[in-house]
Design a protein around this motif. Structure first.
Motif, mmCIF file in Angstrom:
data_model
loop_
_atom_site.group_PDB
_atom_site.id
_atom_site.type_symbol
_atom_site.label_atom_id
_atom_site.label_comp_id
_atom_site.label_asym_id
_atom_site.label_seq_id
_atom_site.Cartn_x
_atom_site.Cartn_y
_atom_site.Cartn_z
ATOM 1 N N ILE A 222 0.837 -1.264 -0.015
ATOM 2 C CA ILE A 222 -0.091 -0.139 0.025
ATOM 3 C C ILE A 222 0.868 1.089 0.124
ATOM 4 C CG2 ILE A 222 -1.878 1.177 1.268
ATOM 5 C CD1 ILE A 222 -2.674 -1.259 2.483
ATOM 6 N N ASP A 223 0.895 1.953 -1.297
ATOM 7 C CA ASP A 223 1.820 3.126 -1.131
ATOM 8 C C ASP A 223 1.138 4.125 -1.986
ATOM 9 O OD1 ASP A 223 4.123 4.558 -1.264
ATOM 10 O OD2 ASP A 223 5.108 3.850 -2.847
ATOM 11 N N PRO A 224 0.887 5.200 -1.347
ATOM 12 C CA PRO A 224 1.322 5.674 -0.107
ATOM 13 C C PRO A 224 0.321 4.952 1.128
ATOM 14 C CG PRO A 224 -0.093 7.566 -0.827
ATOM 15 C CD PRO A 224 0.058 6.519 -2.131
ATOM 16 N N PRO A 225 0.832 4.694 2.419
ATOM 17 C CA PRO A 225 0.104 3.861 3.287
ATOM 18 C C PRO A 225 -1.526 4.460 3.560
ATOM 19 C CG PRO A 225 2.342 4.554 4.090
ATOM 20 C CD PRO A 225 1.963 5.293 2.980
ATOM 21 N N ARG A 226 -2.211 3.700 3.836
ATOM 22 C CA ARG A 226 -3.606 3.904 4.053
ATOM 23 C C ARG A 226 -4.303 4.157 5.142
ATOM 24 N NH1 ARG A 226 -6.189 -0.273 0.068
ATOM 25 N NH2 ARG A 226 -4.927 0.965 -1.513
ATOM 26 N N ASP A 227 -5.141 5.041 5.442
ATOM 27 C CA ASP A 227 -5.601 5.103 6.773
ATOM 28 C C ASP A 227 -6.638 4.151 7.135
ATOM 29 O OD1 ASP A 227 -6.813 6.053 9.100
ATOM 30 O OD2 ASP A 227 -7.984 7.593 8.165
ATOM 31 N N TYR A 228 -6.363 3.313 8.187
ATOM 32 C CA TYR A 228 -7.365 2.455 8.683
ATOM 33 C C TYR A 228 -7.956 2.383 10.195
ATOM 34 C CZ TYR A 228 -6.694 -0.501 4.659
ATOM 35 O OH TYR A 228 -6.527 -0.900 3.223
ATOM 36 N N SER A 229 -8.000 3.864 10.535
ATOM 37 C CA SER A 229 -8.191 4.096 11.943
ATOM 38 C C SER A 229 -9.801 3.784 12.028
ATOM 39 C CB SER A 229 -7.992 5.776 12.322
ATOM 40 O OG SER A 229 -8.490 6.345 11.186
ATOM 41 N N VAL A 230 -10.507 4.087 10.953
ATOM 42 C CA VAL A 230 -12.067 3.828 11.175
ATOM 43 C C VAL A 230 -12.170 2.155 10.544
ATOM 44 C CG1 VAL A 230 -14.192 3.887 9.955
ATOM 45 C CG2 VAL A 230 -12.753 5.903 10.823
ATOM 46 N N TYR A 231 -12.315 1.050 11.423
ATOM 47 C CA TYR A 231 -12.338 -0.127 11.166
ATOM 48 C C TYR A 231 -13.138 -0.822 12.284
ATOM 49 C CZ TYR A 231 -10.184 -3.917 8.504
ATOM 50 O OH TYR A 231 -9.798 -4.900 7.726
ATOM 51 N N ASP A 232 -13.985 -1.786 11.970
ATOM 52 C CA ASP A 232 -14.734 -2.544 12.762
ATOM 53 C C ASP A 232 -13.758 -3.775 13.444
ATOM 54 O OD1 ASP A 232 -16.303 -5.116 13.983
ATOM 55 O OD2 ASP A 232 -18.125 -3.884 12.911
#
Length: 363
Positions: A222-232
């Motif tokens: 994953i480039d650029p890194p992806r935001d996964y702060s919203v996650y079940d």
């Protein structure tokens, strides 16, 4: 300490924050950003998805039930959960084997996230991470994935194999013997007993309160890194689902090691370690939800590390309780993989190692 934090940020971590305690003195610091788009700074008191640090909380809850005589450490898990672990496995695998990862039950994560393909760089993709972002998993569904996979080892093997499936089973054990959801029991009898104000299991895909975005690089996929702060977080629940702060983690481990969450005799049981092969292939000294780290010249430390998509945490407390460190970063799996799937060295690795050593051993 401030310069060591800054070096971690300069090496490539968007944001890093920490709390260090040394015989009553407390230092808190942060470096970098919580949001790479807006430049919002990261702060020491932010909440973090702490991943497998959750396992110490779950283990402490189970050990409370051992103290009350409701659970036997060396009782087969099939005695309590015959519907989940039937047959010979249920008779051979004990509660202790789940706690110290010697059950031989493999991790369900490669099967819940099939696009990872065992981190094979030629075939893996982040597709499953996006597919599961809002998926609501049931614990029994994930446990079945682990139990249906080829065994990782024989039950009770001298060297364990780290597996999140074990701690989902322990969550179901807590529910069976307490009559309440495991997350509720852990909240009432571990989190609240420790006096933690900013720790809990999320009730949805979002983190409540001040927190950073959490960036996943997935070993360069994953480039650029992806935001996964919203996650079940139902994909990890009692294995790695907690949200906490670095202050709360230091308070928790101080009180656990001081005999205020479980009795001293119970804590000694938790500190009986076996070699366990971790998910990254290294071997760690693992007790019952506790990881032992011996640092030459600094002493023996107890605690746990944890990662989820985009967030990494390490919390360690010296055996005498006088020195503590909890550190959080908002980027994970920054190393690229070689053709055989092994992570390659990155400047972040060295910067973090220096930070940890300075925090645990002093300057």
């Amino acid at each position: 300490m401030s310069s060591a934090l800054q070096d971690v940020h300069r090496a490539g971590i968007p944001g890093v924050f920490a709390e260090v305690r040394d015989e009553g003195r407390v230092w808190r610091g942060a470096s970098g950003v919580a949001d790479v788009d807006t430049g919002r700074p990261v702060r020491p008191g932010m909440r973090q998805r702490v991943g497998s640090v959750t396992k110490t909380f779950t283990a402490a809850a189970v050990m409370q039930q051992v103290e009350r005589g409701r659970v036997g450490l060396d009782t087969p898990i099939g005695t309590y959960l015959p519907h989940l672990v039937p047959g010979e496995r249920g008779r051979k695998i004990t509660v202790r084997m789940l706690l110290n990862h010697t059950s031989g039950i493999p991790d369900y994560i490669p099967y819940a996230f099939p696009s990872l393909k065992g981190w094979d760089p030629a075939h893996a993709s982040p597709e499953s991470l996006d597919d599961n972002r809002f998926r609501r998993f049931r614990p029994a569904e994930l446990i079945e994935l682990g139990l249906s996979a080829p065994p990782a080892a024989e039950p009770g093997a001298p060297t364990g194999v780290y597996s999140n499936t074990n701690y989902l089973l322990l969550g179901q054990l807590l529910e069976e013997v307490t009559g309440m959801p495991a997350e509720r029991y852990i909240t009432r009898h571990v989190i609240q007993r420790a006096g933690l104000r900013h720790t809990g299991f999320p009730d949805g895909p979002r983190v409540r309160g001040p927190h950073s975005r959490m960036y996943e690089a997935l070993y360069g996929l994953i480039d650029p890194p992806r935001d996964y702060s919203v996650y079940d977080m139902s994909w990890v629940s009692t294995g790695a689902g907690l949200v906490s702060t670095m202050e709360d983690l230091n308070r928790f481990y101080a009180r656990l090691l001081d005999g205020r969450i479980v009795r001293h005799a119970t804590l000694a049981e938790m500190q009986r370690t076996v070699p366990v092969r971790a998910l990254d292939g290294t071997t760690i000294d693992y007790g019952l939800g506790l990881h032992r780290e011996d640092i030459p010249g600094c002493g023996t430390f107890w605690g746990h590390d944890g990662t989820v998509w985009g967030a990494g945490t390490l919390s360690l407390t010296r055996a005498d309780g006088r020195r503590q460190m909890s550190v959080a970063v908002n980027l994970m799996r920054w190393n690229e993989l070689d053709s055989s799937g092994r992570p390659q060295p990155h400047p972040i690795d060295g910067a973090l190692e220096t930070l940890y050593h300075r925090a645990l051993c002093g300057s």
